[in-house]
Design an enzyme around this catalytic site. Sequence first.
Site, PDB file in Angstrom:
ATOM      1  N   GLY A 265     -15.162  40.055  19.162  1.00 45.95           N
ATOM      2  CA  GLY A 265     -15.594  38.829  18.520  1.00 45.95           C
ATOM      3  C   GLY A 265     -15.590  37.644  19.454  1.00 45.95           C
ATOM      4  N   HIS A 266     -15.341  36.456  18.880  1.00 39.90           N
ATOM      5  CA  HIS A 266     -15.426  35.193  19.600  1.00 39.90           C
ATOM      6  C   HIS A 266     -14.407  35.122  20.726  1.00 39.90           C
ATOM      7  CE1 HIS A 266     -16.802  31.063  19.873  1.00 39.90           C
ATOM      8  NE2 HIS A 266     -15.564  30.600  19.781  1.00 39.90           N
ATOM      9  N   PHE A 267     -13.206  35.614  20.479  1.00 41.49           N
ATOM     10  CA  PHE A 267     -12.154  35.629  21.492  1.00 41.49           C
ATOM     11  C   PHE A 267     -12.012  37.051  22.030  1.00 41.49           C
ATOM     12  CE2 PHE A 267     -10.957  31.775  19.064  1.00 41.49           C
ATOM     13  CZ  PHE A 267     -11.011  30.867  20.113  1.00 41.49           C
TER      14      PHE A 267
END
Length: 291
Positions: A265-267
Amino acid sequence: MAAVHHRYATVDGHRLFYREAGPADAPVLLLLHGFPTSSHMFRHLIPLLADEYHVIAPDHLGFGLSDAPSADTFDYTFDALTALTAGLLESVGVERYAMYVQDYGAPIGWRLALNTPTAITAIITQNGNGYDAGFVESFWKTVWAYQSAPTAPETENAVRQFFTLEATRWQYLTGVADQTLVDPEAWYHDYSLLSRPGNDDIQLALFRDYATNSPLYPRLHEYFRAGGVPLLAVWGRGDEIFGPAGAEAFAADLPSADIHLLDGGHFLLESALHEVTMLIRQFLARCLQGV
């Protein structure tokens, strides 16, 4: 494993925290974090790169352990954060560097590159957008509505939902197949700093100023075409803020861009640290020979 030093520098009267590791005479890699985190997001990556690179990871003003003057006394814009980052680099004697940008780190990195193109040796973008194609509408429509009507209570209240613990947790876990890989301390750490008195006004100011970033993209794309800077896009394909189209778009202006869509995901570093590290090391070994 290389020792990581935790330092402070004063730039234009503001105390900035940064992590530093690696040989002083090695090629420099600047790590620029996003919202709502800090250099804490790079805590595991830095030691894995510092054997061959001089790694510097600052906390932007208003984030992490850097100063956080109130939004009434400091004009929080991406131009201002870029100027402070440039000042930090000057204060530690860095003139040329590769950079890793993520989320808010991207518009700061793009400004650094546009201001001093010859300083940039290579770019790693991890869910750091440089094209309109990457914006996921289901997330950004709330931000766009706030930018269009920043004084309307309903648009501000909608954006304030991004400052909650649940929203912070959502950023870390969305798109991650095995969520047990993500350390809960990461989102609790970010949320605790995000929740400091007055920090909401800082974040609101930056959400408003994010509207200045897309207008820079044509200049950024021309920079890519003119200089052909080596670029690695390593992207969490499950990110619902900056989608995979944002990674693929770099090939339009940099046909040689090295683009990888990974499960995550985003991180992405929270769940795919070693895969990302391998890609970074391979990329930098190729493009920084002799630098």
